[in-house]
Write a protein that holds these residues in place. Structure first.
Motif, PDB file in Angstrom:
ATOM      1  N   UNK A 148       0.803  -1.216   0.000  1.00  0.00           N
ATOM      2  CA  UNK A 148       0.000   0.000   0.000  1.00  0.00           C
ATOM      3  C   UNK A 148       0.835   1.265   0.000  1.00  0.00           C
ATOM      4  N   UNK A 149       0.150   2.400   0.265  1.00  0.00           N
ATOM      5  CA  UNK A 149       0.841   3.683   0.334  1.00  0.00           C
ATOM      6  C   UNK A 149       1.534   4.037  -0.956  1.00  0.00           C
ATOM      7  N   UNK A 150       2.828   4.319  -0.866  1.00  0.00           N
ATOM      8  CA  UNK A 150       3.624   4.675  -2.043  1.00  0.00           C
ATOM      9  C   UNK A 150       4.783   3.694  -2.227  1.00  0.00           C
ATOM     10  N   UNK A 151       4.512   2.415  -1.973  1.00  0.00           N
ATOM     11  CA  UNK A 151       5.550   1.384  -2.044  1.00  0.00           C
ATOM     12  C   UNK A 151       6.172   1.297  -3.436  1.00  0.00           C
ATOM     13  N   UNK A 152       5.359   1.455  -4.479  1.00  0.00           N
ATOM     14  CA  UNK A 152       5.884   1.362  -5.845  1.00  0.00           C
ATOM     15  C   UNK A 152       6.828   2.524  -6.149  1.00  0.00           C
ATOM     16  N   UNK A 174       2.005  10.805  -5.727  1.00  0.00           N
ATOM     17  CA  UNK A 174       0.650  11.340  -5.612  1.00  0.00           C
ATOM     18  C   UNK A 174      -0.333  10.512  -6.433  1.00  0.00           C
ATOM     19  N   UNK A 175       0.070  10.170  -7.650  1.00  0.00           N
ATOM     20  CA  UNK A 175      -0.802   9.386  -8.520  1.00  0.00           C
ATOM     21  C   UNK A 175      -0.934   7.949  -7.998  1.00  0.00           C
ATOM     22  N   UNK A 176       0.151   7.391  -7.490  1.00  0.00           N
ATOM     23  CA  UNK A 176       0.080   6.028  -6.946  1.00  0.00           C
ATOM     24  C   UNK A 176      -0.921   5.951  -5.795  1.00  0.00           C
ATOM     25  N   UNK A 227      -4.425   3.698  -5.559  1.00  0.00           N
ATOM     26  CA  UNK A 227      -4.686   2.739  -4.489  1.00  0.00           C
ATOM     27  C   UNK A 227      -5.976   3.058  -3.736  1.00  0.00           C
ATOM     28  N   UNK A 228      -6.285   4.326  -3.586  1.00  0.00           N
ATOM     29  CA  UNK A 228      -7.389   4.716  -2.709  1.00  0.00           C
ATOM     30  C   UNK A 228      -8.676   5.088  -3.440  1.00  0.00           C
TER      31      UNK A 228
END
Length: 238
Positions: free
Chosen positions: A131-135, A205-207, A211-212
């Protein structure tokens, strides 16, 4: 009838390796390759988004530019420089520098996309599940320096086009009286780093949006992978 069943079994084996694989696909299970492709797709969408946003006029504020190219000590002598009549010069310089940054950012998407396509995502399932910004974090960690170096020539070209080196030299001469050799004169490298970091911020920001927010998942693959409830399904691939 027996022959028909036999040929059906052979078809399952040759097309999907096994009927079990066929069942997984039919049930919408997420494979490791799905996760890899989805991570890449999300990052590429973020790159295009960042390039579009940062390529707009005024995307780089004066404060952001000054913080990037001048050391903290510069802030201490800013008032003195204004008293020396350099306020307008600082404004003119940062306006031109902002234009260079915008132009570089607008050209950065293909560089980032190419790097993302070549990126080896060995732990894609973990990235999707974390989750979050892991990528984005993975992208920063694995090829962040490579991407910064890759956009440096575009930045240097923009700086040359707008003759920023002459303005820079004129601006820092009075500052050297106060700061000595504490000013990093490699403005091309500094600005490439700034554009790169801000690109990563937009990708992040886009990631987070993907996700959300269901509506941010622009493709069936993103809907499939990022819409999957890992907890409900035992944390495995579907």
């Amino acid at each position: 009838m027996k022959k028909l069943i036999f040929f059906f079994i052979i078809a399952c084996a040759s097309t999907f390796s096994s009927c079990e694989t066929l069942n997984k696909i039919a049930s919408g299970m997420v494979t490791e390759q799905d996760a890899i492709d989805a991570v890449r797709e999300a990052l590429m969408i973020g790159s295009n988004y960042g390039s579009s946003i940062l390529g707009q006029k005024g995307a780089f504020s004066k404060e952001t530019l000054v913080a990037a190219i001048f050391p903290p000590e510069f802030q201490k002598v800013a008032n003195t420089l204004q008293q020396l009549g350099l306020s307008k010069e600082v404004d003119r310089f940062t306006n031109t520098l902002g234009t260079c940054a915008e132009k570089t950012a607008s050209q950065a998407a293909p560089v980032f996309v190419l790097g993302i396509k070549r990126m080896n995502i060995s732990d894609a399932i973990g990235i999707v599940k974390n989750g979050g910004n892991a990528a984005t974090d993975y992208l920063r960690r694995t090829i962040g320096d490579t991407l910064r170096r890759a956009i440096a020539p575009n930045m240097q070209s923009a700086l040359d086009e707008y003759k920023i080196a002459k303005q820079w030299d004129e601006l820092v001469q009075p500052a050297k009286v106060f700061l000595g050799n504490k000013i990093n004169l490699d403005i091309s490298n500094l600005m490439a780093g700034l554009v790169s970091n801000m690109m990563f911020n937009k990708i992040e920001e886009k990631e987070r949006a993907i996700r959300s927010n269901v509506q941010a998942r622009e493709t069936p693959l993103l809907q499939k992978v990022f819409g999957y409830d890992w907890g409900k399904n035992g944390g495995g691939m579907k």
